[in-house]
Design a protein around this motif. Sequence first.
Motif, PDB file in Angstrom:
ATOM      1  N   SER A 244     -52.487 -43.114 -12.477  1.00 13.52           N
ATOM      2  CA  SER A 244     -51.304 -43.252 -12.182  1.00 13.52           C
ATOM      3  C   SER A 244     -50.622 -44.512 -12.286  1.00 13.52           C
ATOM      4  N   SER A 277     -45.162 -37.231  -1.307  1.00 13.44           N
ATOM      5  CA  SER A 277     -44.209 -37.857  -0.628  1.00 13.44           C
ATOM      6  C   SER A 277     -44.936 -38.081   0.971  1.00 13.44           C
ATOM      7  N   ASP A 278     -46.298 -37.746   1.518  1.00 15.22           N
ATOM      8  CA  ASP A 278     -46.615 -37.763   2.526  1.00 15.22           C
ATOM      9  C   ASP A 278     -47.164 -39.394   2.672  1.00 15.22           C
ATOM     10  N   GLN A 279     -47.683 -40.109   3.954  1.00 14.78           N
ATOM     11  CA  GLN A 279     -48.483 -41.158   4.176  1.00 14.78           C
ATOM     12  C   GLN A 279     -49.863 -40.882   3.307  1.00 14.78           C
ATOM     13  N   GLN A 281     -50.883 -39.274   0.110  1.00  8.70           N
ATOM     14  CA  GLN A 281     -50.573 -39.904  -1.149  1.00  8.70           C
ATOM     15  C   GLN A 281     -50.491 -41.747  -0.970  1.00  8.70           C
ATOM     16  N   ALA A 282     -49.752 -42.190  -0.625  1.00  6.61           N
ATOM     17  CA  ALA A 282     -49.498 -43.917  -0.446  1.00  6.61           C
ATOM     18  C   ALA A 282     -50.667 -44.474   0.356  1.00  6.61           C
ATOM     19  N   LEU A 285     -53.262 -44.392  -3.036  1.00  3.17           N
ATOM     20  CA  LEU A 285     -52.217 -45.392  -4.169  1.00  3.17           C
ATOM     21  C   LEU A 285     -52.999 -46.778  -3.615  1.00  3.17           C
ATOM     22  N   THR A 286     -52.589 -47.479  -2.142  1.00  4.05           N
ATOM     23  CA  THR A 286     -52.859 -48.742  -1.870  1.00  4.05           C
ATOM     24  C   THR A 286     -53.587 -49.202  -2.349  1.00  4.05           C
TER      25      THR A 286
END
Length: 293
Positions: A244, A277-279, A281-282, A285-286
């Motif tokens: 990623s 695009s939902d929370q 996945q974010a 990655l964070t």
Amino acid sequence: MATSRAARVPTLIYGTAWKKGKTRDLVRQALVTGFRGVDTAAQPKHYREDLVGQGIGDAMKEVGIKRHDLYIQTKYTSVNGQDPSKMPYDATTSITEQVHASIASSLQHLDSTAERPEEVYIDCLVLHSPLPTQSQTREAWQAMESHVPKQVRSLGISNLYELPALMALYELASIKPAVIQNRFYRATGYDRDIRAFCRERGMIYQSFWTLTGNPDLLRSPSVRHVAAGLGVTAPVALYGLALSLEGISILDGTTDPGHMKADLDGVEAVQLWLRGSDQKQAAALTAFNALLE
């Protein structure tokens, strides 16, 4: 000034180091399973480049792969990295002559991968590591440049962990490196500065030692959470998360045919999920990026 471009670099590249007599069958199996990139070296100490070429040829015949479907990468290894009893060149000759002989040896080993003479080429030639002095490194690089674009399509560098040294090589090169291949692990800060430099200049960062060098990442909650959520192994989750990061490819040297397929399929599934695009996945990655700080 020219810039070499390592086109079509696959996200997973099959690594052939230390496979010894099993190299031919493992390379064949990797390509039949779905790998389309192969990494080798003109370094008999750790690689059987001759068997790599034969394994590629076997897979091409078995499943109809064409040369243009593949990314084949090899390396010039200096005297310091060779076994004195078995070298692909005469160690008493100049660095320039050593490079030419090393490339000739690699092309001979890869001859079985081509149906026509013009298909015998190297997608990327990597300088296995910087030489002891900058002038020696420059001589090796200039000798490598002389084979682009006919026999060699692009150039790269490996085992270079100091950003100033990479910047110096980039500045002196007439043909710019397209690839840098390094250990990706905590001791080097996961090459954050080098990866940023690569992104700015369109270079591919190739990670090796991704599993062996990162037991803490494999055990981390973020990696295990992704693995559990998608039904993949922790190694596959780590591969997917690492990919990623922009401009990354990974050397995968598994010797288990089952793992070959699981890695290819699982990494694709992780990457597809991470593009959502939902929370969730974010957050994944964070959390992963925080581990690399």
